[in-house]
Write a protein that holds these residues in place. Structure first.
Motif: not given
Lengths: 402, 402
Positions: A131-156
């Protein structure tokens, strides 16, 4: 921008991109517009005009919270999660709930990579990053237990921040493994990542660096698992930093971290207890992968669990040896570009160790990979040095002409 | 005892005592009896025949969870808290929800002390301690953020156990200050405390001690705050241990703990963020005391908060100096007998330091005070030595004739 205009702009992006990207688990445009009007009426706030996507494991009093599982279909919490409430108090508008992998684990939801719909956006915070990558949101909340923030941020191709463990309240967030679960967030600039940190913690904004940071390039014991583009992203970012007069040195991963990056013991032991109700009473509604993982956790030896935590504690106490004279460490965020297909959210092996240690870490968009998808790098700092980390991210990504 | 008979017995106690004690926030006898029948049908379990009271900040899928505040009146969660589910999986029957102080803080609910109804049972896990004290439940779940297990256990004359921080999942429990919030429980015997620990953690039962423990008597810097009966309880328990051949020595509280027992910084800073939604959107439904406390937390300096946590971390690293050659430390649990009146749940000053440090601690009924109310003592062990602690509690309270 005022909140009403910001929501309008976000909704235009939703209209254009959502049919393909499928980042939202729930979105009611009328409700969001009414929230924007209310924000403007009370005069905005430090995050006035900021549109937020909320991973669907964060409770919201006015929107369903289904945690990516049929077990919680139609669930309506009574209260906002602490972080949602703090963002709203600062004037941010919660546009809607973003798709999460099942219970913030690995079984994916329908979200596609905004850069190419045949590829995964990463997980588990998949809808938030997309959502943040395509401007549908400016920021977005997530959580990371293994790589659930860093990985999607990099992929997107967006910035993703995981603060020091324990510094942001997990209240109202569906837990998976409480010693690892960390609230984090996404944005298109590191400055906005920092504004969210200020709002959620009451801490001072990151002061701009007065000189170039000392950067250690950490190849980690998984370096050989890197696809060429992930290694190249680290090398290019290091070169950019050198060009801008940063001291860049090579850092060797200390022996006391050997093997910890691949260890699943803590996650298995804790999730089997934390999700005891789902595991016991809704076995048939769990994905086979999660069911098997929880089955394994039930039989995980507590003695082995204790030994991994003891190794973690020992490693934390030796943090100074890891960082040496460096302010921050530069290391791969991911194996490479987002893999083809939507059935798998990708490999978290470059993030897991830093989640276990509780260090603050940020994913920074770095290069375009061989097939045209984004590849990020990861920057780490010492425990509690969240502001310094984000200041370094700002420095690294600012126009060197300034 | 089978579950059906156990529930019947508990319901008889409820009929007899509940009109005066008022320990239950919610109790449906028919539902409990049906649960007992279901348990017997599937053949009991390790906790078959054990009747549980659940503090009303633990989610239950089949019973309301109102957290002691009108803000959550009628709230019905979708899932059981992790600990509730684990106890049920082991065959325990959840009789009902026990009264909690407002949001597990200090503003009390209606529960009275089962030993004298004009006195407080202590808080915040007031209904849980009281229910166990008068046989309305065999065990009861509670939480401790300052002294909410140890104090009501002592005031009600039952055993109360707070495990090492982080060893029991907080999933589905209403949080107040996540760095302090610890799930604990009450029982009338230390053996049953241990059976619950085994069920919630998958760890081995405490092995009986093969010889007398080495006990340090720790008078703490608050010793002068003790009423005579609390000092006497510690002295008498030490004498009993000496008589039974334990090595008992005097231990001085190390300087590095000075002042930490009275520090409210962590609780204030974290609760203001963790309860942001309640504070912001339901200000008028909070008690004045909690409202003022959260107001204070909003303005708590994060730098001061960081310094207290740094002192905590330093103290944890010096745990060996606190314990010296002792296996366990014996120290006051409370200032004295439960104070007169129901408006105040009593002073948590003898428990707060051990909550901050995350050490396992158990309240043990010790003596009858000058007005006839029970007075407990507190036994502490090193981080992770939960089984050894409960083994010492068993040893201390077993018949010395054995």
């Amino acid at each position: 921008m005022n909140a009403i205009a910001a929501v309008k702009r976000a909704l235009r992006a939703v209209e254009e991109r959502e049919p393909e990207v499928r980042a939202w688990a729930w979105l009611d445009a009328d409700r969001a517009q009414a929230e924007a009007v209310a924000v403007e009426r009370r005069g905005g706030g430090p995050l006035g005009g900021v549109v937020v996507g909320v991973k669907d494991i964060f409770d919201t009093w006015d929107q369903p919270t289904e945690c990516g599982t049929p077990i919680f279909a139609g669930r309506r919490p009574r209260a906002d999660a602490a972080t949602v409430s703090l963002l709203r108090a600062a004037g941010a508008v919660c546009l809607g709930k973003t798709v999460t992998a099942e219970l913030a684990s690995s079984h994916p939801g329908p979200t596609t990579n905004p850069h190419r719909a045949t590829h995964t956006p990463g997980g588990s915070s998949m809808g938030s990053a997309a959502a943040v990558a395509c401007g549908m949101a400016d920021i977005a909340l997530g959580t990371q237990t293994a790589g659930s923030i860093i990985r999607p941020a990099s992929f997107c191709g967006v910035f993703g921040f995981k603060p020091t463990f324990g510094t942001v309240s997990p209240a109202g967030v569906k837990l998976f493994a409480p010693s690892l679960d960390t609230v984090g967030w996404f944005a298109r600039t590191p400055e906005l990542l920092d504004a969210v940190r200020v709002c959620l913690t009451g801490r001072a904004p990151a002061a701009p660096l007065t000189g170039p940071p000392r950067i250690g390039v950490l190849r980690t014991e998984q370096w050989r698992a890197c696809a060429p583009e992930s290694a190249q992203a680290v090398v290019e970012m290091a070169d950019r930093a050198r060009t801008a007069d940063a001291q860049v040195s090579e850092v060797t991963q200390p022996d006391f971290l050997d093997g910890l990056a691949g260890d699943l013991t803590v996650m298995a032991y804790e999730s089997a207890r934390t999700l005891a109700w789902e595991h016991r009473t809704h076995r048939d509604l769990l994905s086979p992968a999660l069911r098997d993982f929880l089955d394994m956790g039930v039989t995980t030896d507590p003695g082995v669990y204790d030994r991994v935590l003891a190794r973690r504690d020992a490693a934390r106490a030796r943090e100074a040896e890891l960082f040496g004279a460096c302010d921050v460490l530069l290391t791969p965020a991911v194996v490479g570009e987002a893999p083809l297909g939507l059935a798998d959210t990708g490999d978290p092996q470059f993030a897991r160790l830093w989640t276990l240690l509780g260090l603050p870490t940020v994913a920074i968009p770095a290069i375009t990979g061989p097939t045209g998808l984004p590849v990020g790098v990861q920057l780490l700092a010492r425990t509690g040095q969240d502001a310094a980390l984000l200041a370094a991210a700002c420095w690294l990504t600012s126009d060197p002409a300034h």
